[in-house]
Design a protein around this motif. Sequence first.
Motif, PDB file in Angstrom:
ATOM      1  N   GLU A 186       0.999  -1.122   0.032  1.00 24.90           N
ATOM      2  CA  GLU A 186       0.144  -0.061   0.152  1.00 24.90           C
ATOM      3  C   GLU A 186       0.879   1.337  -0.275  1.00 24.90           C
ATOM      4  OE1 GLU A 186      -2.912   1.472  -0.193  1.00 24.90           O
ATOM      5  OE2 GLU A 186      -2.701   3.018   0.849  1.00 24.90           O
ATOM      6  N   HIS A 187       0.366   2.259  -0.692  1.00 23.65           N
ATOM      7  CA  HIS A 187       1.128   3.424  -0.621  1.00 23.65           C
ATOM      8  C   HIS A 187       0.501   4.780  -0.921  1.00 23.65           C
ATOM      9  CE1 HIS A 187       4.898   5.839  -1.088  1.00 23.65           C
ATOM     10  NE2 HIS A 187       5.374   5.137  -0.139  1.00 23.65           N
ATOM     11  N   THR A 188      -0.453   4.987  -0.236  1.00 26.70           N
ATOM     12  CA  THR A 188      -1.472   6.073  -0.128  1.00 26.70           C
ATOM     13  C   THR A 188      -1.878   6.395  -1.752  1.00 26.70           C
ATOM     14  OG1 THR A 188       0.260   7.965  -0.526  1.00 26.70           O
ATOM     15  CG2 THR A 188      -0.216   7.342   1.697  1.00 26.70           C
ATOM     16  N   LEU A 221       7.199   4.697 -15.393  1.00 27.39           N
ATOM     17  CA  LEU A 221       6.956   5.501 -14.130  1.00 27.39           C
ATOM     18  C   LEU A 221       6.656   5.361 -12.937  1.00 27.39           C
ATOM     19  CD1 LEU A 221       6.205   9.044 -15.976  1.00 27.39           C
ATOM     20  CD2 LEU A 221       8.569   7.859 -15.745  1.00 27.39           C
ATOM     21  N   HIS A 222       5.958   4.153 -12.950  1.00 26.96           N
ATOM     22  CA  HIS A 222       5.289   3.445 -11.595  1.00 26.96           C
ATOM     23  C   HIS A 222       5.948   2.237 -11.338  1.00 26.96           C
ATOM     24  CE1 HIS A 222       2.335   3.031  -8.628  1.00 26.96           C
ATOM     25  NE2 HIS A 222       1.361   3.052  -9.239  1.00 26.96           N
ATOM     26  N   GLY A 223       5.308   1.118 -11.339  1.00 25.38           N
ATOM     27  CA  GLY A 223       5.635  -0.077 -10.807  1.00 25.38           C
ATOM     28  C   GLY A 223       6.707  -0.796 -11.819  1.00 25.38           C
ATOM     29  N   MET A 257      16.166   5.330 -13.728  1.00 20.38           N
ATOM     30  CA  MET A 257      14.848   4.300 -12.980  1.00 20.38           C
ATOM     31  C   MET A 257      15.200   4.049 -11.517  1.00 20.38           C
ATOM     32  SD  MET A 257      12.578   4.198 -15.061  1.00 20.38           S
ATOM     33  CE  MET A 257      12.483   5.409 -16.171  1.00 20.38           C
ATOM     34  N   GLY A 258      14.114   3.999 -10.703  1.00 23.12           N
ATOM     35  CA  GLY A 258      14.391   3.659  -9.396  1.00 23.12           C
ATOM     36  C   GLY A 258      14.709   4.905  -8.518  1.00 23.12           C
ATOM     37  N   PHE A 259      14.897   6.003  -9.158  1.00 23.40           N
ATOM     38  CA  PHE A 259      15.077   7.189  -8.191  1.00 23.40           C
ATOM     39  C   PHE A 259      14.008   8.122  -8.358  1.00 23.40           C
ATOM     40  CE2 PHE A 259      19.427   5.106  -8.763  1.00 23.40           C
ATOM     41  CZ  PHE A 259      19.915   5.524  -7.281  1.00 23.40           C
ATOM     42  N   GLY A 260      13.885   9.009  -7.311  1.00 22.03           N
ATOM     43  CA  GLY A 260      12.848   9.968  -7.231  1.00 22.03           C
ATOM     44  C   GLY A 260      11.597   9.672  -7.010  1.00 22.03           C
ATOM     45  N   HIS A 261      10.735  10.769  -6.456  1.00 21.12           N
ATOM     46  CA  HIS A 261       9.579  10.103  -6.046  1.00 21.12           C
ATOM     47  C   HIS A 261       8.618  11.643  -5.823  1.00 21.12           C
ATOM     48  CE1 HIS A 261       6.299   8.441  -3.547  1.00 21.12           C
ATOM     49  NE2 HIS A 261       6.620   7.289  -4.047  1.00 21.12           N
ATOM     50  N   ARG A 262       7.315  11.499  -6.178  1.00 23.92           N
ATOM     51  CA  ARG A 262       6.503  12.561  -6.088  1.00 23.92           C
ATOM     52  C   ARG A 262       6.307  12.963  -4.474  1.00 23.92           C
ATOM     53  NH1 ARG A 262       1.950  14.663  -8.765  1.00 23.92           N
ATOM     54  NH2 ARG A 262       3.630  14.405 -10.628  1.00 23.92           N
ATOM     55  N   VAL A 263       6.339  12.047  -3.583  1.00 26.41           N
ATOM     56  CA  VAL A 263       6.274  12.378  -2.307  1.00 26.41           C
ATOM     57  C   VAL A 263       7.521  12.538  -1.396  1.00 26.41           C
ATOM     58  CG1 VAL A 263       4.673  12.120  -0.117  1.00 26.41           C
ATOM     59  CG2 VAL A 263       3.739  11.460  -2.194  1.00 26.41           C
ATOM     60  N   PRO A 269      11.990   4.708   2.707  1.00 26.94           N
ATOM     61  CA  PRO A 269      11.967   3.961   3.909  1.00 26.94           C
ATOM     62  C   PRO A 269      12.021   2.367   3.401  1.00 26.94           C
ATOM     63  CG  PRO A 269       9.783   5.003   3.984  1.00 26.94           C
ATOM     64  CD  PRO A 269      10.511   5.661   3.095  1.00 26.94           C
ATOM     65  N   ARG A 270      10.962   2.087   2.305  1.00 23.33           N
ATOM     66  CA  ARG A 270      11.047   0.593   1.770  1.00 23.33           C
ATOM     67  C   ARG A 270      12.288   0.514   0.994  1.00 23.33           C
ATOM     68  NH1 ARG A 270       5.910   1.843  -1.723  1.00 23.33           N
ATOM     69  NH2 ARG A 270       7.317   3.620  -2.203  1.00 23.33           N
ATOM     70  N   ALA A 271      13.069   1.333   0.479  1.00 17.93           N
ATOM     71  CA  ALA A 271      14.226   1.079  -0.238  1.00 17.93           C
ATOM     72  C   ALA A 271      15.406   0.700   0.932  1.00 17.93           C
ATOM     73  CB  ALA A 271      14.607   2.413  -1.086  1.00 17.93           C
ATOM     74  N   HIS A 307      20.643  17.157  -3.647  1.00 16.34           N
ATOM     75  CA  HIS A 307      20.074  18.572  -3.034  1.00 16.34           C
ATOM     76  C   HIS A 307      18.466  18.729  -3.773  1.00 16.34           C
ATOM     77  CE1 HIS A 307      21.650  19.157  -7.144  1.00 16.34           C
ATOM     78  NE2 HIS A 307      21.032  20.414  -7.335  1.00 16.34           N
ATOM     79  N   ARG A 308      18.113  18.045  -4.655  1.00 16.41           N
ATOM     80  CA  ARG A 308      16.917  18.179  -5.348  1.00 16.41           C
ATOM     81  C   ARG A 308      15.882  17.032  -4.600  1.00 16.41           C
ATOM     82  NH1 ARG A 308      17.770  18.715 -11.328  1.00 16.41           N
ATOM     83  NH2 ARG A 308      15.395  19.061 -11.218  1.00 16.41           N
ATOM     84  N   GLY A 309      16.441  16.169  -3.733  1.00 12.09           N
ATOM     85  CA  GLY A 309      15.444  15.257  -2.958  1.00 12.09           C
ATOM     86  C   GLY A 309      15.176  14.177  -3.801  1.00 12.09           C
ATOM     87  N   ALA A 339       1.093  -7.997  -4.289  1.00 11.66           N
ATOM     88  CA  ALA A 339       1.073  -7.278  -2.956  1.00 11.66           C
ATOM     89  C   ALA A 339       0.016  -6.108  -3.006  1.00 11.66           C
ATOM     90  CB  ALA A 339       2.607  -6.683  -2.691  1.00 11.66           C
ATOM     91  N   ARG A 340       0.437  -5.231  -4.160  1.00 15.92           N
ATOM     92  CA  ARG A 340      -0.656  -4.092  -4.139  1.00 15.92           C
ATOM     93  C   ARG A 340      -1.996  -4.440  -4.057  1.00 15.92           C
ATOM     94  NH1 ARG A 340       1.069   1.216  -4.586  1.00 15.92           N
ATOM     95  NH2 ARG A 340       2.822   0.489  -3.343  1.00 15.92           N
ATOM     96  N   VAL A 341      -2.618  -5.668  -4.558  1.00 16.30           N
ATOM     97  CA  VAL A 341      -4.052  -5.937  -4.435  1.00 16.30           C
ATOM     98  C   VAL A 341      -4.489  -5.673  -3.094  1.00 16.30           C
ATOM     99  CG1 VAL A 341      -5.378  -7.959  -4.639  1.00 16.30           C
ATOM    100  CG2 VAL A 341      -3.919  -7.799  -6.220  1.00 16.30           C
TER     101      VAL A 341
END
Length: 378
Positions: A186-188, A221-223, A257-263, A269-271, A307-309, A339-341
């Motif tokens: 799950e992830h909001t 861009l997602h899973g 790929m595998g870097f960056g996130h909207r939130v 923390p999962r990484a 520096h750009r998060g 899992a996401r089901v």
Amino acid sequence: MAVCDYQIGLEGIPAAQSKISHVDGQEGILEYRGVSIQALAQSSSFLETAYLLIWGDFPQEAELEDFKHDITYHRRVKYRIRDMMKCFPESGHPMDALQASAAALGLFYSRRALDDPAYIRAAVVRLLAKIPTMVAAFQHIRKGNDPIQPCDDLDYAANFLYMLNEQTPDPLLAHIFDICLILHAEHTMNASTFSARVTSSTLTDPYAIVASAVGTLAGPLHGGANEEVISMLEEIGSVENVQPYVDSLLARKAKIMGFGHRVYKVKDPRATILQKLAEQLFDKLGGDKYYDIAVEMERVVADRLGHRGIYPNVDFYSGLVYRRMGIPTDLFTPIFAIARVAGWLAHWKEQLEANRIYRPSQIYIGDHNRPYIPIEER
Ligand code: SDX
């Protein structure tokens, strides 16, 4: 609505009120129903976590036993679904096969009673039970083999690995895999969950909801990024190549790929947990040169983009874990979906509790009053 209210990608716009999960992207906090992801990864199981997400509370012992029992009982899929999968092209992506198979469940279980808690529970059980079986079945069918039937003596994670390899997995591998499922559950209001909520809001059946969400999760861009990470690490090939590779991507303004996130503006923390799981696995099975490349990549990207998060997200280390378990790369995103089901179904249930159909507006920026021009005059 004024033009200034529009945010591309709906950034920062709440799409629902929810009690299911919470992310603090500055502090790197993720909670399911108020419980930290670290505590769940440490002490829970995927099915207990799914129950918590969907029903809002931890199950009592008897409730958990019933839930596990019912899921075990419903793991098999109808032979007609397996036959349908035999008609899929073997070169097709397993996410497309999963999307089609999830939608097909709706043909077989067409009764819909959204105000009946027993119906909701049965649909939850059926989807959690059958999605892994369908993922594993397509893996065998595309190679021209018969699917491996589920093993009732094995728990959720171990049974999936068994159906994939026809071999009871090492308990440590099954345990690590179960934690991976917890981390991805799950992830909001991510894109596939938003898709699930929009589809839920039309009061359609849960199989259509999961199918729409699977289609959304599949994108790179997602899973789908978890597969792309492995291709990228393979292309880099050595620790020395990391820095020039990252710099050439950045020079072309390409996404890493595998870097960056909207939130998240810190490391997901999962990484962090997945990285530790990868290390545990390598201790048991022996190292992997791709892990060294990944660690160097994290260092170089932090140097260039920290520096750009922009830090590793959930998709960065998961593939290394699955790869070391011998799982084919194109099953990584279907595993994310398994899992996401749980999260999608939690949002389905929550959406039904206070439903109003999603129907946002748009800002029309096209023409008006255009004349119709006959085809011979264009
Ligand atoms: C998941 O939402 C969720 O919760 C999703 C998820 C879940 O559990 O459901 O966490 C799972 O989908 C993880 C994300 C997997 N995707 C990737 O790893 C693909 C690579 N990452 C990016 O494409 C990107 O970071 C996104 C898609 C994850 C987020 O996109 P945003 O919020 O729309 O950010 P953006 O693309 O507009 O980027 C903002 C800036 C840009 O620079 P500027 O144009 O402002 O100069 O940050 C840069 C981007 O170029 N940037 C990156 C980057 N991510 C953002 N630059 C290089 N590489 C990256 N990965």
